[in-house]
Design a protein around this motif. Structure first.
Motif, short mmCIF file in Angstrom:
data_model
loop_
_atom_site.label_atom_id
_atom_site.label_comp_id
_atom_site.label_asym_id
_atom_site.label_seq_id
_atom_site.Cartn_x
_atom_site.Cartn_y
_atom_site.Cartn_z
N LEU B 151 0.84 -1.20 0.00
CA LEU B 151 0.00 0.00 0.00
C LEU B 151 0.88 1.26 0.00
O LEU B 151 0.65 2.20 -0.77
CB LEU B 151 -0.92 -0.03 1.23
N GLY B 152 1.89 1.25 0.85
CA GLY B 152 2.83 2.38 0.94
C GLY B 152 3.52 2.61 -0.40
O GLY B 152 3.58 3.75 -0.91
N ILE B 153 4.00 1.52 -0.98
CA ILE B 153 4.70 1.62 -2.26
C ILE B 153 3.74 2.13 -3.34
O ILE B 153 4.08 3.01 -4.14
CB ILE B 153 5.32 0.26 -2.65
N GLY B 154 2.51 1.62 -3.32
CA GLY B 154 1.51 2.03 -4.30
C GLY B 154 1.25 3.53 -4.21
O GLY B 154 1.18 4.22 -5.23
N ILE B 155 1.13 4.03 -3.00
CA ILE B 155 0.86 5.47 -2.81
C ILE B 155 2.03 6.29 -3.36
O ILE B 155 1.84 7.28 -4.07
CB ILE B 155 0.61 5.77 -1.31
N ILE B 156 3.24 5.85 -3.05
CA ILE B 156 4.43 6.58 -3.52
C ILE B 156 4.48 6.58 -5.05
O ILE B 156 4.68 7.62 -5.68
CB ILE B 156 5.70 5.96 -2.91
N VAL B 157 4.28 5.40 -5.62
CA VAL B 157 4.35 5.30 -7.08
C VAL B 157 3.26 6.17 -7.72
O VAL B 157 3.52 6.90 -8.67
CB VAL B 157 4.22 3.82 -7.53
N TYR B 158 2.07 6.11 -7.12
CA TYR B 158 0.96 6.91 -7.65
C TYR B 158 1.30 8.40 -7.63
O TYR B 158 1.10 9.11 -8.61
CB TYR B 158 -0.30 6.64 -6.83
N ARG B 159 1.82 8.85 -6.54
CA ARG B 159 2.15 10.28 -6.40
C ARG B 159 3.28 10.68 -7.34
O ARG B 159 3.40 11.82 -7.73
CB ARG B 159 2.55 10.58 -4.96
N GLN B 160 4.12 9.73 -7.65
CA GLN B 160 5.29 10.02 -8.47
C GLN B 160 4.93 10.08 -9.96
O GLN B 160 5.63 10.72 -10.73
CB GLN B 160 6.32 8.91 -8.21
N MET B 161 3.85 9.42 -10.32
CA MET B 161 3.52 9.32 -11.74
C MET B 161 2.88 10.60 -12.25
O MET B 161 2.25 11.34 -11.51
CB MET B 161 2.60 8.12 -11.99
N ARG B 162 3.04 10.84 -13.58
CA ARG B 162 2.62 12.11 -14.16
C ARG B 162 1.19 12.06 -14.69
O ARG B 162 0.69 13.04 -15.22
CB ARG B 162 3.55 12.51 -15.28
N GLY B 163 0.53 10.96 -14.64
CA GLY B 163 -0.84 10.89 -15.13
C GLY B 163 -0.96 9.91 -16.26
O GLY B 163 -0.02 9.19 -16.58
N GLY B 164 -2.13 9.85 -16.83
CA GLY B 164 -2.36 8.94 -17.94
C GLY B 164 -2.95 7.62 -17.46
O GLY B 164 -3.33 7.48 -16.30
N ARG B 165 -2.99 6.65 -18.37
CA ARG B 165 -3.62 5.37 -18.07
C ARG B 165 -2.87 4.62 -16.96
O ARG B 165 -3.45 3.98 -16.12
CB ARG B 165 -3.63 4.50 -19.32
N GLY B 166 -1.54 4.73 -17.03
CA GLY B 166 -0.69 4.05 -16.02
C GLY B 166 -1.07 4.48 -14.64
O GLY B 166 -1.24 3.66 -13.74
N THR B 168 -3.88 5.66 -13.59
CA THR B 168 -5.20 5.13 -13.21
C THR B 168 -5.06 3.68 -12.76
O THR B 168 -5.66 3.26 -11.77
CB THR B 168 -6.16 5.20 -14.42
N ALA B 169 -4.24 2.90 -13.49
CA ALA B 169 -4.06 1.50 -13.15
C ALA B 169 -3.43 1.37 -11.76
O ALA B 169 -3.87 0.56 -10.93
CB ALA B 169 -3.16 0.82 -14.19
N VAL B 170 -2.42 2.22 -11.51
CA VAL B 170 -1.77 2.18 -10.20
C VAL B 170 -2.77 2.55 -9.11
O VAL B 170 -2.81 1.93 -8.04
CB VAL B 170 -0.54 3.12 -10.19
N ALA B 171 -3.61 3.54 -9.40
CA ALA B 171 -4.60 3.96 -8.40
C ALA B 171 -5.54 2.81 -8.07
O ALA B 171 -5.82 2.53 -6.90
CB ALA B 171 -5.39 5.14 -8.94
N LEU B 172 -5.98 2.10 -9.11
CA LEU B 172 -6.90 0.98 -8.88
C LEU B 172 -6.21 -0.13 -8.07
O LEU B 172 -6.77 -0.66 -7.12
CB LEU B 172 -7.39 0.42 -10.23
N ALA B 173 -4.97 -0.44 -8.48
CA ALA B 173 -4.24 -1.50 -7.78
C ALA B 173 -4.02 -1.13 -6.32
O ALA B 173 -4.18 -1.95 -5.42
CB ALA B 173 -2.91 -1.74 -8.48
N THR B 174 -3.68 0.14 -6.10
CA THR B 174 -3.43 0.58 -4.72
C THR B 174 -4.71 0.52 -3.89
O THR B 174 -4.68 0.09 -2.74
CB THR B 174 -2.86 2.02 -4.73
N ALA B 175 -5.81 0.91 -4.52
CA ALA B 175 -7.08 0.87 -3.80
C ALA B 175 -7.43 -0.57 -3.42
O ALA B 175 -7.84 -0.85 -2.29
CB ALA B 175 -8.19 1.47 -4.66
N LEU B 176 -7.21 -1.49 -4.36
CA LEU B 176 -7.48 -2.91 -4.10
C LEU B 176 -6.59 -3.41 -2.96
O LEU B 176 -7.06 -4.10 -2.04
CB LEU B 176 -7.25 -3.72 -5.37
N THR B 177 -5.31 -3.04 -3.03
CA THR B 177 -4.38 -3.42 -1.97
C THR B 177 -4.87 -2.90 -0.62
O THR B 177 -4.81 -3.60 0.39
CB THR B 177 -2.97 -2.85 -2.27
N GLY B 178 -5.37 -1.65 -0.67
CA GLY B 178 -5.86 -1.05 0.57
C GLY B 178 -7.01 -1.84 1.15
O GLY B 178 -7.04 -2.12 2.36
#
Lengths: 584, 262
Positions: B151-166, B168-178
């Protein structure tokens, strides 16, 4: 000093008196026993010591010893010459075995020395009844005769079996005896043979007793091992070793018995078909826990095979067919004991049976065939058949019990007992490994929970900082201008680069970053105005202009009359930048 | 920038992996042969086999197979309570083993006492039961921690990304992990709570009277029988306070009549 001498003198005197005292009134004859109370199983050693001044001492006259039997005697003399004076002493030891109980008296013993008769005091000995008959001997059975080879040695070992031609599977006893007439400092180390070709599971029996041979009393240690030959033919039992450690007065010894040959007879060939290998003497009986039951309600059929023989390896009876019953594998329990040197006991087999139909059912007789080595023939014993009345089941069933039925979950689990016996999954092979501690009890586990929190927090902080830096790059440059300048000065000094060029370059870069505008193209006048507009004192501004002027000139010709020399120009620049920093 | 993020992620993963390896090593133990014990069992000498297994456990070789075999040895002797106790110990170490489950079910079928409302009907209860049937305590504890890291890693990766489909995918994966994390953490918490407040225990006496207080002078409320599974609330001297499943009915029995799983 004197005070210390007096007690020392008294002590010395006392010691002298103590040493001389016994000699003064000492009788030349003394008698003592090694114990004053004993049982009829034991012997007492009576030691008579005679001290003479001249010549050989004469033997004491032993009075009639009522209630005792002299089972052995020994004597020794000792002659000493000290400062020309001759003295001798003799020790006579008598081993007495009490044959009566109660307070027995050894009367006074007399000896005549130089025409004078001396006597000892009578000794009273308390005798209690021992476990064995008064005649003594081994703990069990009749007294054992000492072997002919035993004739006055200090130690002797022997080994033999009670039956040299047993049948295969018949019990024999291997006996090892250690005869010992001297006292051992340390216990001897008994090393039994491996008994290859025999089955042996019981602990060897040990007995201890005294015997007399060649005029000496021997303490006998006997070890009896019960053996069952497992193969037919000639088997040689290798020697038993006995390592006797040396004591202070005795020498050690390694003793070895002769090998023992056993000629195992094969069982006669005319064995009945149902003979499965039992050798010995056995009986068989059968019981049931219920003689009235219902369909599907179990009955425990208990068959007990007991007697003399190798109970541990007794083969299971051949179970007869039980029509009308559903049967399950039997379990067995074993009881054994050693009785009069023979292994006896029983194996009890329990079989669970479920009646599958109502009516009067019979549990048939169970036959057990064994070989009796004493009668040298095969014998068969049988149980009586058992009648059991089976009523229809609780739910009216009169037909087969179906093992696929779901176990009845409810009060009373009689039916399920039976299913358990069949359905219980087998045991597993055991492997290494033990329970690891619950990780939640390890502090580091909980500390690890903080790692993602810190990770996210750190990332958040770092990201914030990046944004801030992007948004305030001018301010940050301005804040770091002095630091950068100082670093550049240090580097220029270290590399020894042209101080004029470096100083000018560093100062201009500093001012550009500090003021957030390029100053390279400005004239001296414009720069002075700019600095004073930014709130720099004229004097400080002038210092900066001076440096730039000096550098300008210095780059093309050596500066002679300036206070700014090439060697201190960079330090001076650093100082001026420091002053500018305060003003800007 | 991306390099830094990657480095950070690698360090986190190495930490998680290192912890896992350390635990695996601590589980290594010296091996004591259990052949003799199994041989005794196979020869039908169940009492002797029981003793042999108990000795192996006392010497530290306590794994699911030993407890399972010990349970079998007790079953063969008709000691249902001890059998259930040891099957449950085995199951706590190997929750997915079908043999243990089968024999435990057989043993339970032979117990006298039946308790109503044993199976949970709420979502959390059902989920807890499912997790317990599949994961050991340590596996659950490590799973929760692992999801927390993810979850921690997902949040960091999400915040680090510049947007786009990637993104969104990270956001979904992180939410599922949560979501998975919340469930596992809840299950872990309830297991720790139960272990501390309602430690499982089994009645190991043929029949025992449950009294209203710690002593024979108290009123007998009801009786429990061999193999009844209860919660051990408290031990006071020679007496133990029990709770029946559900936790509402409590009472006291002699401490020797009940044995805790732990």
């Amino acid at each position: 000093m004197k005070r210390k001498l007096i007690p020392a003198g008294i002590i010395a005197l006392l010691i002298l008196v103590m040493m001389v005292w016994p000699a003064l009134g000492q009788s030349p004859i003394t008698a003592e026993v090694d114990r004053t109370s004993l049982s009829t199983d034991e012997t007492v050693a009576l030691t008579v010591r005679i001290n003479g001044t001249t010549g050989n001492p004469t033997a004491p006259e032993l009075p009639p010893l009522d209630g005792f039997q002299v089972v052995g005697s020994s004597s020794g003399t000792q002659i000493r010459v000290v400062n020309g004076a001759f003295s001798s002493s003799a020790t006579y030891t008598y081993h007495l075995r009490p044959i009566e109980t109660g307070d027995l008296v050894i009367p006074s013993i007399s000896v005549t020395l130089n025409g004078q008769t001396y006597s000892t005091d009578p000794i009273t000995i308390q005798v209690t009844q021992g476990n064995a008959p008064v005649q003594s001997g081994p703990v069990q059975g009749e007294p054992q005769a000492a072997p002919a080879e035993l004739n006055g040695q200090d130690m002797y070992v022997e080994a033999f079996v009670d039956n040299e031609t047993p049948y295969q599977g018949e019990q024999i006893t291997y006996t090892f005896r250690f005869y010992n007439a001297v006292s051992l400092g340390n216990p001897a180390n008994y090393e039994p043979p491996s008994f290859t070709g025999f089955w042996s599971d019981t602990e060897p029996e040990q007995v201890q007793y005294n015997t007399e041979a060649g005029g000496r009393i021997y303490n006998v240690n006997e070890v009896r091992t019960i053996l069952f030959p497992t193969v037919a033919g000639e088997i040689i039992i290798e020697p038993t070793r006995l390592e006797v450690p040396g004591g202070f007065f005795t020498r050690g010894a390694n003793l070895m018995t002769r090998p023992v040959t056993v000629d195992v007879q094969p069982l006669p060939p005319n064995a009945p078909a149902d003979f499965t290998g039992a050798v010995g003497q056995y009986q068989i009986d059968a019981t049931v826990d219920l003689t009235e039951t219902r369909v599907n309600e179990p009955v425990t059929w208990q068959v007990r095979v007991g007697g003399y023989g190798n109970i541990d390896t007794l083969p299971e009876p051949i179970w007869p067919e039980t029509p009308g019953w559903r049967d399950f594998d039997s379990t067995s329990t074993i009881n054994t004991q050693v009785q009069d040197g023979r292994i006896s006991g029983s194996q009890v087999y329990e079989k669970l049976l479920i009646p599958t139909e109502a009516g009067q059912l019979t549990l048939p007789a169970v036959n057990y065939t064994y070989f009796d080595p004493e009668q040298a023939q095969y014998l068969t014993v049988s149980t009586n058949p058992i009648m059991i009345n089976v009523a229809p089941g609780a739910n009216g069933e009169t037909a087969m019990f179906n093992p696929d039925d779901t176990p009845t979950v409810g009060a009373g689990g009689e039916e399920t007992v039976m299913e358990t016996a069949v359905a219980l999954k087998a045991i597993k092979p055991l492997a290494e490994g033990k329970i690891s501690q619950p990780v939640t009890q390890i502090p580091i586990y909980w500390l690890l929970w903080l790692v993602p929190v810190f990770g996210v927090a750190l990332h958040y902080g770092w990201q914030k900082r990046q944004v801030y830096r992007q948004q305030n790059s001018a301010l940050i440059r301005s804040q770091q201008a002095q630091k950068k300048a100082n670093k550049a000065i240090k580097q220029a000094q270290k590399q020894g680069s042209d101080p004029y060029a470096s100083a000018s370059q560093i100062l201009l870069t500093y001012l550009t970053e500090k003021l957030n505008q390029p100053v390279q193209g400005l004239t001296q006048k414009e720069l002075t105005v700019l600095l004073t507009d930014e709130g720099v004192a004229t004097a400080v501004a002038q210092k900066a202009i001076d440096i730039l002027t000096t550098c300008e000139m210095g780059r093309y010709a050596p500066v002679q009359d300036s206070h700014l020399q090439s060697d201190n120009l960079l330090d001076y620049t650093k100082q001026v930048i420091g002053e500018l920093e305060k003003e800007l | 920038m991306k390099q830094k993020t990657a480095l950070f992620t690698i360090i986190l993963m190495a930490l998680v992996f290192g912890v896992g390896v350390a635990w695996a090593q601590s589980a290594q133990a010296e091996f004591e042969t259990g052949d003799v014990a199994n041989q005794l069992y196979e020869n039908g000498r169940y009492a002797a086999a029981t003793q042999a297994y108990e000795q192996l456990i006392a010497r530290g070789m306590a794994n699911s197979a030993v407890y399972y075999n010990l349970g079998n040895a007790y079953m063969q002797q008709g000691e249902i309570g001890q059998a259930i106790l040891n099957y449950k110990r085995a199951q706590a170490l190997a929750p997915r083993d079908p043999d243990i489950a089968a024999n435990l079910a057989l043993a339970r079928a032979q117990t006298v006492d039946r308790f109503d409302g044993g199976a949970p009907d709420d979502l959390v209860g059902i989920f807890n039961t499912a997790v317990q049937a599949n994961l050991t305590f340590n596996q659950l504890a490590l799973l929760a921690l692992g999801l927390w890291f993810a979850l921690g890693i997902g949040i960091i990766v999400y915040r680090q990304m510049r947007g786009g489909r990637g993104k969104t995918a990270v956001a979904l994966a992180t939410a599922l992990t949560g979501v998975l994390f919340v469930i596992s953490a809840f299950s872990l918490g309830s297991r720790i709570y139960d272990a501390n407040n309602f430690p499982p225990a089994v009645i190991v006496a043929e029949e025992v009277n449950v009294t209203s207080g710690p002593g024979e002078q108290y009123t007998v409320q009801f009786a429990l029988h061999d193999g009844a599974e209860v919660g051990l609330l408290e031990t006071r001297g020679q007496w133990a306070k029990l709770a029946l499943p559900g936790g509402e009915t409590t009472g006291w029995v002699p401490a020797s009549a009940v044995e805790s799983l732990n």
